[in-house]
Design a protein around this motif. Structure first.
Motif, PDB file in Angstrom:
ATOM      1  N   LYS A 270      79.918  13.595  92.209  1.00  0.00           N
ATOM      2  CA  LYS A 270      79.023  13.604  91.058  1.00  0.00           C
ATOM      3  C   LYS A 270      79.775  13.208  89.790  1.00  0.00           C
ATOM      4  O   LYS A 270      80.882  13.655  89.532  1.00  0.00           O
ATOM      5  CB  LYS A 270      78.407  14.991  90.874  1.00  0.00           C
ATOM      6  CG  LYS A 270      77.434  15.359  91.972  1.00  0.00           C
ATOM      7  CD  LYS A 270      76.748  16.664  91.659  1.00  0.00           C
ATOM      8  CE  LYS A 270      75.848  16.538  90.457  1.00  0.00           C
ATOM      9  NZ  LYS A 270      75.109  17.780  90.186  1.00  0.00           N
ATOM     10  N   LYS A 271      79.172  12.353  89.009  1.00  0.00           N
ATOM     11  CA  LYS A 271      79.773  11.915  87.762  1.00  0.00           C
ATOM     12  C   LYS A 271      79.478  12.917  86.653  1.00  0.00           C
ATOM     13  O   LYS A 271      78.424  13.523  86.621  1.00  0.00           O
ATOM     14  CB  LYS A 271      79.238  10.543  87.373  1.00  0.00           C
ATOM     15  CG  LYS A 271      79.641   9.432  88.328  1.00  0.00           C
ATOM     16  CD  LYS A 271      79.102   8.089  87.840  1.00  0.00           C
ATOM     17  CE  LYS A 271      79.502   6.968  88.790  1.00  0.00           C
ATOM     18  NZ  LYS A 271      78.969   5.660  88.334  1.00  0.00           N
ATOM     19  N   LYS A 272      80.432  13.042  85.761  1.00  0.00           N
ATOM     20  CA  LYS A 272      80.239  13.930  84.628  1.00  0.00           C
ATOM     21  C   LYS A 272      79.201  13.331  83.696  1.00  0.00           C
ATOM     22  O   LYS A 272      79.299  12.176  83.297  1.00  0.00           O
ATOM     23  CB  LYS A 272      81.555  14.120  83.889  1.00  0.00           C
ATOM     24  CG  LYS A 272      81.481  15.162  82.786  1.00  0.00           C
ATOM     25  CD  LYS A 272      82.844  15.377  82.159  1.00  0.00           C
ATOM     26  CE  LYS A 272      82.771  16.440  81.060  1.00  0.00           C
ATOM     27  NZ  LYS A 272      84.099  16.654  80.444  1.00  0.00           N
ATOM     28  N   PRO A 273      78.167  14.088  83.350  1.00  0.00           N
ATOM     29  CA  PRO A 273      77.114  13.534  82.488  1.00  0.00           C
ATOM     30  C   PRO A 273      77.623  13.220  81.092  1.00  0.00           C
ATOM     31  O   PRO A 273      78.499  13.909  80.558  1.00  0.00           O
ATOM     32  CB  PRO A 273      76.064  14.657  82.455  1.00  0.00           C
ATOM     33  CG  PRO A 273      76.821  15.901  82.768  1.00  0.00           C
ATOM     34  CD  PRO A 273      77.901  15.498  83.715  1.00  0.00           C
ATOM     35  N   LYS A 274      77.082  12.173  80.511  1.00  0.00           N
ATOM     36  CA  LYS A 274      77.442  11.777  79.148  1.00  0.00           C
ATOM     37  C   LYS A 274      76.411  12.369  78.190  1.00  0.00           C
ATOM     38  O   LYS A 274      75.303  11.859  78.054  1.00  0.00           O
ATOM     39  CB  LYS A 274      77.472  10.260  79.041  1.00  0.00           C
ATOM     40  CG  LYS A 274      78.535   9.612  79.928  1.00  0.00           C
ATOM     41  CD  LYS A 274      78.504   8.094  79.808  1.00  0.00           C
ATOM     42  CE  LYS A 274      79.556   7.453  80.714  1.00  0.00           C
ATOM     43  NZ  LYS A 274      79.525   5.968  80.622  1.00  0.00           N
ATOM     44  N   LEU A 275      76.810  13.445  77.537  1.00  0.00           N
ATOM     45  CA  LEU A 275      75.884  14.191  76.688  1.00  0.00           C
ATOM     46  C   LEU A 275      76.021  13.851  75.207  1.00  0.00           C
ATOM     47  O   LEU A 275      75.158  14.231  74.421  1.00  0.00           O
ATOM     48  CB  LEU A 275      76.092  15.698  76.885  1.00  0.00           C
ATOM     49  CG  LEU A 275      75.957  16.219  78.325  1.00  0.00           C
ATOM     50  CD1 LEU A 275      76.188  17.725  78.348  1.00  0.00           C
ATOM     51  CD2 LEU A 275      74.594  15.883  78.908  1.00  0.00           C
ATOM     52  N   LEU A 276      77.085  13.167  74.820  1.00  0.00           N
ATOM     53  CA  LEU A 276      77.336  12.889  73.403  1.00  0.00           C
ATOM     54  C   LEU A 276      76.939  11.463  73.045  1.00  0.00           C
ATOM     55  O   LEU A 276      77.290  10.512  73.751  1.00  0.00           O
ATOM     56  CB  LEU A 276      78.812  13.084  73.080  1.00  0.00           C
ATOM     57  CG  LEU A 276      79.412  14.471  73.336  1.00  0.00           C
ATOM     58  CD1 LEU A 276      80.897  14.464  73.022  1.00  0.00           C
ATOM     59  CD2 LEU A 276      78.709  15.535  72.512  1.00  0.00           C
ATOM     60  N   ASN A 277      76.212  11.325  71.942  1.00  0.00           N
ATOM     61  CA  ASN A 277      75.951   9.980  71.427  1.00  0.00           C
ATOM     62  C   ASN A 277      77.131   9.549  70.553  1.00  0.00           C
ATOM     63  O   ASN A 277      78.115  10.278  70.403  1.00  0.00           O
ATOM     64  CB  ASN A 277      74.624   9.920  70.674  1.00  0.00           C
ATOM     65  CG  ASN A 277      74.578  10.851  69.465  1.00  0.00           C
ATOM     66  OD1 ASN A 277      75.606  11.139  68.857  1.00  0.00           O
ATOM     67  ND2 ASN A 277      73.384  11.321  69.122  1.00  0.00           N
ATOM     68  N   GLU A 349      62.967  20.732  71.733  1.00  0.00           N
ATOM     69  CA  GLU A 349      63.366  20.024  70.511  1.00  0.00           C
ATOM     70  C   GLU A 349      64.535  19.073  70.789  1.00  0.00           C
ATOM     71  O   GLU A 349      64.550  17.933  70.307  1.00  0.00           O
ATOM     72  CB  GLU A 349      63.771  21.041  69.442  1.00  0.00           C
ATOM     73  CG  GLU A 349      62.623  21.895  68.929  1.00  0.00           C
ATOM     74  CD  GLU A 349      63.104  23.041  68.059  1.00  0.00           C
ATOM     75  OE1 GLU A 349      64.349  23.124  67.823  1.00  0.00           O
ATOM     76  OE2 GLU A 349      62.279  23.868  67.626  1.00  0.00           O
ATOM     77  N   ALA A 350      65.505  19.540  71.554  1.00  0.00           N
ATOM     78  CA  ALA A 350      66.680  18.721  71.846  1.00  0.00           C
ATOM     79  C   ALA A 350      66.299  17.455  72.601  1.00  0.00           C
ATOM     80  O   ALA A 350      66.824  16.372  72.333  1.00  0.00           O
ATOM     81  CB  ALA A 350      67.695  19.524  72.646  1.00  0.00           C
ATOM     82  N   SER A 351      65.381  17.589  73.550  1.00  0.00           N
ATOM     83  CA  SER A 351      65.004  16.429  74.369  1.00  0.00           C
ATOM     84  C   SER A 351      64.201  15.396  73.588  1.00  0.00           C
ATOM     85  O   SER A 351      64.138  14.230  73.990  1.00  0.00           O
ATOM     86  CB  SER A 351      64.184  16.898  75.576  1.00  0.00           C
ATOM     87  OG  SER A 351      62.912  17.390  75.169  1.00  0.00           O
ATOM     88  N   GLU A 352      63.593  15.817  72.478  1.00  0.00           N
ATOM     89  CA  GLU A 352      62.726  14.911  71.720  1.00  0.00           C
ATOM     90  C   GLU A 352      63.416  14.272  70.518  1.00  0.00           C
ATOM     91  O   GLU A 352      62.819  13.445  69.837  1.00  0.00           O
ATOM     92  CB  GLU A 352      61.480  15.674  71.255  1.00  0.00           C
ATOM     93  CG  GLU A 352      60.587  16.108  72.409  1.00  0.00           C
ATOM     94  CD  GLU A 352      59.415  16.969  71.953  1.00  0.00           C
ATOM     95  OE1 GLU A 352      59.441  17.415  70.779  1.00  0.00           O
ATOM     96  OE2 GLU A 352      58.499  17.195  72.756  1.00  0.00           O
ATOM     97  N   LEU A 353      64.662  14.641  70.247  1.00  0.00           N
ATOM     98  CA  LEU A 353      65.375  14.053  69.114  1.00  0.00           C
ATOM     99  C   LEU A 353      65.767  12.605  69.418  1.00  0.00           C
ATOM    100  O   LEU A 353      66.091  12.271  70.556  1.00  0.00           O
ATOM    101  CB  LEU A 353      66.635  14.860  68.802  1.00  0.00           C
ATOM    102  CG  LEU A 353      66.435  16.178  68.055  1.00  0.00           C
ATOM    103  CD1 LEU A 353      67.762  16.924  67.946  1.00  0.00           C
ATOM    104  CD2 LEU A 353      65.862  15.938  66.664  1.00  0.00           C
ATOM    105  N   PRO A 354      65.743  11.745  68.395  1.00  0.00           N
ATOM    106  CA  PRO A 354      66.192  10.361  68.615  1.00  0.00           C
ATOM    107  C   PRO A 354      67.690  10.333  68.900  1.00  0.00           C
ATOM    108  O   PRO A 354      68.422  11.251  68.540  1.00  0.00           O
ATOM    109  CB  PRO A 354      65.864   9.665  67.289  1.00  0.00           C
ATOM    110  CG  PRO A 354      65.827  10.765  66.282  1.00  0.00           C
ATOM    111  CD  PRO A 354      65.305  11.973  67.003  1.00  0.00           C
ATOM    112  N   ASN A 355      68.113   9.289  69.569  1.00  0.00           N
ATOM    113  CA  ASN A 355      69.522   9.075  69.898  1.00  0.00           C
ATOM    114  C   ASN A 355      70.067  10.065  70.914  1.00  0.00           C
ATOM    115  O   ASN A 355      71.286  10.165  71.082  1.00  0.00           O
ATOM    116  CB  ASN A 355      70.396   9.112  68.631  1.00  0.00           C
ATOM    117  CG  ASN A 355      70.014   8.046  67.628  1.00  0.00           C
ATOM    118  OD1 ASN A 355      69.703   6.912  68.008  1.00  0.00           O
ATOM    119  ND2 ASN A 355      70.004   8.400  66.350  1.00  0.00           N
TER     120      ASN A 355
END
Length: 700
Positions: A270-277, A349-355
């Motif tokens: 499993k790849k580490k998810p990329k959570l940071l923009n 809220e987190a899922s709906e933020l842009p970027n």
């Protein structure tokens, strides 16, 4: 903070070296030409020194090439022109001009450095505490700051201190050992096994805490959508009641030593998810600092830290996701549904933020769906998963989770359609196969279900190594007359899902005495057994009075346990509570039982009449738990043709006598007589369960 100061001090130091080495800034070396004589605390030049005679030499007038007169300096120390005095004197003049400029710049830069330092300190131009705080996130050697030694550790040049590694391991272990919410589990099954067509709850080894301590078991139950405020304090069940609620993630949650090798290989891939923009990478140190608090179990501090970050960076999805996770952890700690509801809102809220990165959207919504299921909000979880599948249509794991969500609300038709879509795209998807096979078996398509259940288990895919799938595959094979069923039961036993090939209950307490048949003396419930046998005719007569089909008190068995025939039941107690107004029809029978709490208080059992008509055969099956024993009191028993097998021991009923067996072992019933068979079934707690366990075990 010290950089400007160091610049200034550096120049001052250089100047001091010039003076201390007696270097004439005008280009003359005092150490060779000047004799210093102390006089009244001062230094004077000796009158015999050539320097004192420089003024006695009159400069010769010279005309340069531009016609301008200039005084030619004599040779230093009175040397004649022929010996290079003019050249030397000219050099001395040039050196004097250059040295003056150097000295001036030294002083200007030194003063600039000093006053810059003063300005930085007094005007607070730089937040050094914040900078130092960021660097402390990279403290690798445990000394509280970031320095050269930390850099060596991070670069692999130096090993981390053993004491620090041990400390962090203890901290992480402490976090992982935090208990789950104390809740009450309600498992929706009846006599034999899970009701066909509905997902049974997720079983687990039910290790009960010693008396006086809190049990460490997370409960599950299928709740209606309007049951929205289940309690963390153990009054209401949560987790929505199905073994599928956590099937997709159960492999991730098991300890590594409990995972088969194929699961560990899957996990490693499993790849580490990329959570940071892009922006969030610039504040990664701040996010990591808050996240470290959360992972160490300092949830209150973590909530405050992430809340501060959200206020500073309101458009950061990762900061808001971190806040949601911290609120979620705090809800667990506080046993607070209100706090968990707050976390659900923050996830949204987190899922709906842009970027927001795709991986963060996926992680956030998956977590939200999981916690919605925890609260019993099945339709809300279904809507969240539908949104996920819409955003990530190529993700088969999300579609599998969506199928589970449909099963949780009893919508097998929609679940079947989802798994058909998955298998059309990914024919070898083991998770989809076992669930699709389960649905086919619930539709009584026994032969069709077998290859899907078998192939799914053989795939070893995450979510397939579950006792229920071994259970249903073996059951399907038995119904087809295929003895390979016991091979799968044996495999399930080897995988730790069954106590033995014969004893295949899924909701167990370890360490209880296990034997298929019991004597009255073995149980310790002699008083109850004697009461039943002394009053069997009274009990029989009341049962016969309500057997009239027009009253509707006896209802057909609905667990799909019959191969053929008719089998009706009339229930008096279920899950430790009276079943409606049933006792009004048989008051004497109920009166006899009222004082025997080992029976009436057995939350994992039933008390009921059972009538079976000629020509009935009940498939081999097992009960759901090893926490009870089952008593059969014979009321109306034909002389021949009625028998019951438990493991490989077959027996017959007698009127007025009690048979006792452990129905977590495989048993089978035949009714080949010429008339009906009537018995009274009384479930009692396993005698080795403590009083505390009887009070805290979840109902079945």
């Amino acid at each position: 903070m010290f950089l400007p100061s160091m610049v200034g001090l550096g120049f001052l130091f250089l100047y001091s070296q010039i003076v201390m080495n007696n270097v004439d800034v005008y280009g003359n070396n005092f150490s060779h030409s000047c004799k210093m004589i102390p006089f009244s605390g001062h230094h004077v030049i000796h009158p015999d020194h050539p320097r004192t005679r420089r003024s006695e030499v009159k400069p010769a007038a010279m005309v340069n090439k531009n016609g301008v007169k200039a005084e030619a300096a004599t040779a230093s120390g009175g040397g004649d022109v022929a010996s290079g005095g003019v050249a030397s004197g000219g050099g001395g003049a040039a050196s004097g001009f250059s040295g003056t400029k150097i000295f001036t710049w030294f002083m200007v830069l030194a003063l600039l450095g000093v006053w810059s330092s003063v300005a930085v300190v007094w005007l607070d131009l730089v937040d050094y505490d914040n900078v130092i705080g960021k660097l402390s996130a990279y403290d690798a050697d445990g000394d509280g700051d970031f320095d050269v030694e930390d850099a060596k550790v991070l670069l692999g040049v130096k090993e981390r201190p053993v004491s620090l590694v041990q400390k962090e391991a203890k901290e992480e272990s402490a976090v992982e050992e935090q208990t789950e919410p104390i809740v009450e589990e309600v498992i929706q099954t009846t006599e034999g096994t899970e009701e066909e067509g509905q997902l049974p709850p997720n079983p687990s080894q039910e290790q009960q805490a010693p008396e006086g301590e809190s049990p460490d078991a997370v409960g599950t139950t299928a709740k209606a959508e309007d049951a929205t405020e289940e309690s963390f304090e153990g009054k209401l069940a949560v987790e929505a009641g199905s073994f599928e609620a956590e099937a997709a993630v159960q492999v991730e949650e098991r300890n590594a030593e409990d995972q088969p090798e194929d699961m560990l290989q899957y996990k490693a891939k499993k790849k580490k998810p990329k959570l940071l923009n892009t922006f969030e990478k610039t504040i990664k140190a701040e996010i990591d600092t808050a996240e470290k608090l959360r992972k160490k179990g300092k949830v209150e501090e973590a909530v405050r830290a992430f809340d501060t970050l959200v206020q500073q960076y309101p458009q950061s999805p990762r900061c808001r996701y971190g806040k949601a996770l911290a609120e979620d952890d705090l809800a667990e700690k506080m046993r607070s549904n209100d706090m968990l509801q707050k976390a659900l809102s923050t996830y949204k809220e987190a899922s709906e933020l842009p970027n927001a990165t795709p991986d963060l959207i996926k992680a956030t919504l998956k977590k939200r769906a999981e916690r919605q299921q925890f609260l019993g909000r099945m339709r809300g979880a279904l809507a969240t998963l539908e949104k996920l599948v819409q955003i990530f249509p190529e993700d088969m794991a999300l579609k599998n989770d969506l199928g589970v969500a449909h099963l949780l609300i009893g919508d097998n038709k929609s679940a079947k359609r989802v798994y058909e879509e998955v298998l059309a795209i990914a024919p070898s998807n083991g998770f989809a196969k076992v669930h699709y096979g389960f649905i086919l078996k619930s539709e009584n398509k026994i032969a069709e279900s077998i290859p899907f259940l078998r192939d799914g288990l053989e795939s070893g895919d995450p979510g397939t190594d579950d006792g229920r799938f071994y259970f249903h595959l073996g059951d399907a094979l038995q119904r087809m007359g295929d003895d390979s069923a016991y091979k799968w039961y044996e495999r399930g036993h080897q995988r730790g899902h069954f106590a033995s090939v014969w004893q295949r209950s899924l909701y167990n307490v370890d360490g209880l005495k296990a034997q298929p048949w019991w004597t009255p003396k073995d149980t310790g419930y002699m008083d109850l057994i004697k009461t039943l046998e002394r009053n069997w005719r009274t009990i029989r007569d009341e049962a016969l009075s309500v057997m009239d089909k027009t009253t509707g008190l006896f209802v057909p068995e609905e667990e799909n346990l019959r191969e053929k025939g008719e089998w009706g039941q009339f229930t008096l107690w279920q899950q430790g509570k009276k079943a409606g107004e049933s006792c009004h029809s048989v008051p004497k029978t109920c009166g006899l039982l009222e004082r025997y709490t080992e029976a009436t208080g057995c939350k994992r059992g039933q008390i009921k009449f059972s009538v079976m008509q000629p020509g009935t055969h009940v498939w081999p099956h097992t009960g759901p738990t090893n926490c009870r024993l089952r008593m059969h009191l014979g009321l109306v028993i034909p002389k021949t043709g009625c028998k019951i097998r438990c493991t490989n021991d077959t027996r017959a009923w007698e009127e007025g006598k009690v048979l006792i067996f452990d129905d977590s072992f495989e048993h089978e019933v035949w009714q080949d007589a010429d008339s009906y068979r009537l018995i009274f079934i009384v479930d009692v707690w396993h005698p080795e369960l403590t009083q505390y366990q009887r009070q805290t075990l979840s109902p079945i």
